[in-house]
Scaffold this motif. Sequence first.
Motif, PDB file in Angstrom:
ATOM      1  N   LYS A  77       0.840  -1.190   0.000  1.00 56.35           N
ATOM      2  CA  LYS A  77       0.000   0.000   0.000  1.00 56.35           C
ATOM      3  C   LYS A  77       0.875   1.240   0.000  1.00 56.35           C
ATOM      4  N   ASN A  82      -3.995   5.806  -3.751  1.00 57.27           N
ATOM      5  CA  ASN A  82      -4.983   4.821  -4.192  1.00 57.27           C
ATOM      6  C   ASN A  82      -4.275   3.595  -4.791  1.00 57.27           C
ATOM      7  N   TYR A  83      -3.221   3.146  -4.116  1.00 56.89           N
ATOM      8  CA  TYR A  83      -2.432   1.994  -4.572  1.00 56.89           C
ATOM      9  C   TYR A  83      -2.511   0.907  -3.515  1.00 56.89           C
TER      10      TYR A  83
END
Length: 178
Positions: A77, A82-83
Amino acid sequence: MFAVVKTGGKQYKVAKDDVLKVEKLDGEAGAKVTLDEVLMVGDDKGVQVGSPTVNGTVVTAEILEQTRGDKVIVFKKKRRQNYRRKKGHRQELTVLKVLEIGKGAAKKAAPAKKAEAAPAEKAEEAKPAAKKPAAKKAAPAKTAAAEKAPAKKAAPKKTTAAKKPAAKKTTTKKTEEK
């Protein structure tokens, strides 16, 4: 009596009747496996350390089952990006029971079998050798094309110099409009 064996990139200290899980080995349940990478052997008399292995000593084990280990979750993360990536992995394992630690077949016998198979392979490789020079003829043409590539790199430098005066002309148009 105990021994330290290497299998699957890991080292294990084993004794007779020990049950251990190692990375997957070929074979079905009930088959016997010999682990010939014995790094050390110890008993009441003392310890014998190999350099790197103890010659002529093998560990004989029986495959009890082929299984898989616990699931390992890999979660990546990066905050505020937004990964998120989630992966799982289960290692395939072989459960072994050590039957015997002792002298085994000499290692010199195995390379002799490989030496017999090698001349047959060399004879098969000699047949397609006539086709290999044809492939080598095509290779110099590729290297000649690679040598021409640096000449193309010099051309873009001249175009960058031409763009600078064009940029000045556009700025003059903006001032005239005002």
